[in-house]
Design an enzyme around this catalytic site. Structure first.
Site, PDB file in Angstrom:
ATOM      1  N   ALA A 190       0.801  -1.225   0.000  1.00 46.89           N
ATOM      2  CA  ALA A 190       0.000   0.000   0.000  1.00 46.89           C
ATOM      3  C   ALA A 190       0.832   1.272   0.000  1.00 46.89           C
ATOM      4  CB  ALA A 190      -0.941   0.006   1.201  1.00 46.89           C
ATOM      5  N   LYS A 191       2.162   1.151   0.023  1.00 43.87           N
ATOM      6  CA  LYS A 191       3.023   2.329   0.008  1.00 43.87           C
ATOM      7  C   LYS A 191       3.037   2.968  -1.391  1.00 43.87           C
ATOM      8  CE  LYS A 191       4.576   2.311   4.291  1.00 43.87           C
ATOM      9  NZ  LYS A 191       3.672   1.353   4.935  1.00 43.87           N
ATOM     10  N   PRO A 192       3.532   4.209  -1.517  1.00 41.95           N
ATOM     11  CA  PRO A 192       3.554   4.859  -2.833  1.00 41.95           C
ATOM     12  C   PRO A 192       4.181   3.979  -3.923  1.00 41.95           C
ATOM     13  CG  PRO A 192       4.082   6.467  -1.148  1.00 41.95           C
ATOM     14  CD  PRO A 192       3.978   5.131  -0.443  1.00 41.95           C
TER      15      PRO A 192
END
Length: 375
Positions: A190-192
Site C-alpha cells: 500500500a506504500k507509494p
C-alpha cells in the site's frame, strides 16, 4: 470503491508483471541475481544517491542502519510521536531508548523546535546519550530536513530519514530518501511504491556504510555467505519482488506520481472548508501515501467515518493511538503536556481513499458525502 486500489494497478500492468514473474520462475533464480542489482541501481539513480541496499522490509531497513551505527543501550533516538509503531520499535529492538517528539499541527511531521527541546531535556537529565534522529515523511510529505539537520548538527546527531511513506516526494527537487546520513523506504503493497509482499531499501552516499549494510543483511557475511565476519540478520529482497518493482517503478515515474497529485487537487477543489485539508508547504512535493483531513472533534470524525461506511466509502484513521501511549512503551516515562498536537490529531484525523487510479467521479462522490454530512 477501494481505499488503495492495488487490483486496478495490477490489471493495468498484468501482462508485463505476469511475464517477468514467469521469467524468474523459469530461471529458478529466486534470491539475489542481476534483477535485484538492476533495481537497486535504478532506485539509487531515481533518488539521487550513490547506494541503494535492498532488504526484506521497511522495518528491517531502519533496524539495519541502527545496527550499522552501533546504536545500543544507553543511546537516545528521537522519533515523532505521530507515526507507525515500527519507527520506535526498531530503536527498542536495538537496545536503545526512543524519545518521542510532538509534531507540527500543519504538516503532521516532527516539529524541529520541539526536537531541539527534547534533545536539551535528555542531555540535562543525563541518563541517555543522544545519538540519532529519525524523522518520518508522513503521508508522503517530506519532513522539514533543512531545520532538522540544523538541530542534528548542533548536537552532533545522525539523521535517519524514514521515507516509508515518502518515496517520490521532494523538497525543491531534492528527492525523499536522499536526506540525512541515511534513509530508508518500504515496499509494503500500500506504500507509494509497493511490491506484492514485503520489501524495503536503504539509501546512502556513504561507501563504508553501504558495504557494512550489505554484510549485515546477509548474516554478517565477509567475502562470501560462508565467511561470516560479524553478527548480522537475514533480510533480502527476493528476486520476484524486485522484478515486479522494476515494472512498478517505471509506472510510478511515468504517471502514478502525477496522477495521485491530480487526485489531491481534485479533492482540494471539491471538498468544502468544513474540513482542514492537507497542507503542502512551498517547495515541497508529496507522493500522497494518504490524503488526510482534520475534523473538529473525535465525535465529528467518528460520525463522518461511520457515514462514509454507510455510503460504501472506505476510510482509515492513521493513527488511533500515539506512540507514547503504546503498551509496548509503557515502561517509559512521559509528560502528556509534551504531546498536545499528537493527542489531538489522533482524535481528529481521517484518511480518505487515495491512489493514482481513483476516478474523478469517485472523488466527487467522496467529497459530496463529506460535504453533505458536515454542511
Amino acid at each position: 470503491m477501494q481505499f488503495r486500489d492495488l487490483k486496478t494497478q495490477y490489471t493495468t500492468y498484468k501482462d508485463e508483471i505476469d511475464s517477468t514473474v514467469q521469467e524468474v520462475m523459469n530461471n529458478a533464480s529466486f534470491i539475489g541475481g542481476s534483477i535485484v542489482k538492476e533495481l537497486e541501481e535504478e532506485l539509487a539513480a531515481y533518488v539521487g544517491v550513490k547506494h541503494c541496499i535492498s532488504c526484506g522490509n521497511g522495518t528491517d531497513a531502519l533496524s539495519l542502519v541502527l545496527m550499522a551505527w552501533d546504536v545500543k543501550e544507553g543511546d537516545a533516538v528521537f522519533v515523532p510521536d505521530f507515526t507507525f509503531f515500527a519507527t520506535g520499535e526498531v530503536v527498542s529492538l536495538n537496545g536503545a531508548t526512543p524519545v518521542f517528539v510532538d509534531v507540527d499541527e500543519t504538516t503532521f511531521n516532527i516539529d524541529p523546535n520541539k526536537l531541539d527541546k527534547a534533545i536539551q531535556k535528555t542531555i540535562e537529565e543525563g541518563k541517555l546519550s543522544p545519538k540519532v534522529v529519525i524523522p518520518v515523511d508522513l503521508f508522503g510529505l517530506p519532513a522539514n530536513y533543512q531545520e532538522i539537520e540544523k538541530v542534528a548538527k548542533k548536537y552532533n546527531l545522525l539523521v535517519l530519514e524514514d521515507g516509508a511513506q515518502g518515496f517520490g516526494g521532494n523538497i525543491d527537487g531534492k528527492m525523499a530518501c536522499s536526506f540525512g546520513d541515511a534513509a530508508t523506504t518500504s515496499f509494503f503493497p500500500a506504500k507509494p511504491l509497493g511490491c506484492f509482499g514485503d520489501g524495503g531499501a536503504i539509501f546512502t552516499n556513504d561507501d563504508e556504510l553501504a558495504a557494512l549494510l550489505n554484510s549485515l543483511k546477509i548474516h554478517g557475511k565477509g567475502e562470501n555467505k560462508y565467511d561470516n565476519v560479524r553478527i548480522g540478520v537475514n533480510s533480502r529482497l527476493d528476486t520476484i519482488q524486485a522484478a515486479i518493482l522494476k515494472i512498478k517503478l517505471r509506472a510510478f515515474r511515468e504517471h502514478e506520481l502525477d496522477d495521485v497529485n491530480r487526485v489531491y487537487e481534485l479533492y482540494n477543489n471539491k471538498l468544502e472548508d468544513y474540513v482542514l485539508k492537507p497542507v503542502i508547504p512551498n517547495g515541497y512535493y508529496s507522493s500522497f501515501a494518504q490524503y488526510t483531513i482534520k475534523l473538529d472533534s473525535k465525535t465529528q470524525r467518528d460520525g463522518l467515518q461511520s457515514h462514509l461506511k454507510e455510503q460504501g466509502i472506505p476510510s482509515m484513521v492513521y493513527y488511533v493511538k500515539p506512540m507514547h501511549k503504546q503498551e509496548a512503551f509503557s515502561n517509559l516515562n512521559f509528560n502528556e503536556s509534551d504531546f498536545e498536537v499528537t493527542n489531538k490529531l489522533c482524535d481528529t484525523v481521517l484518511s480518505l481513499p487515495m491512489h493514482p487510479y481513483l476516478k474523478e467521479d469517485e472523488v466527487a462522490k467522496v467529497a459530496k458525502t463529506v460535504n453533505e454530512f458536515l454542511g
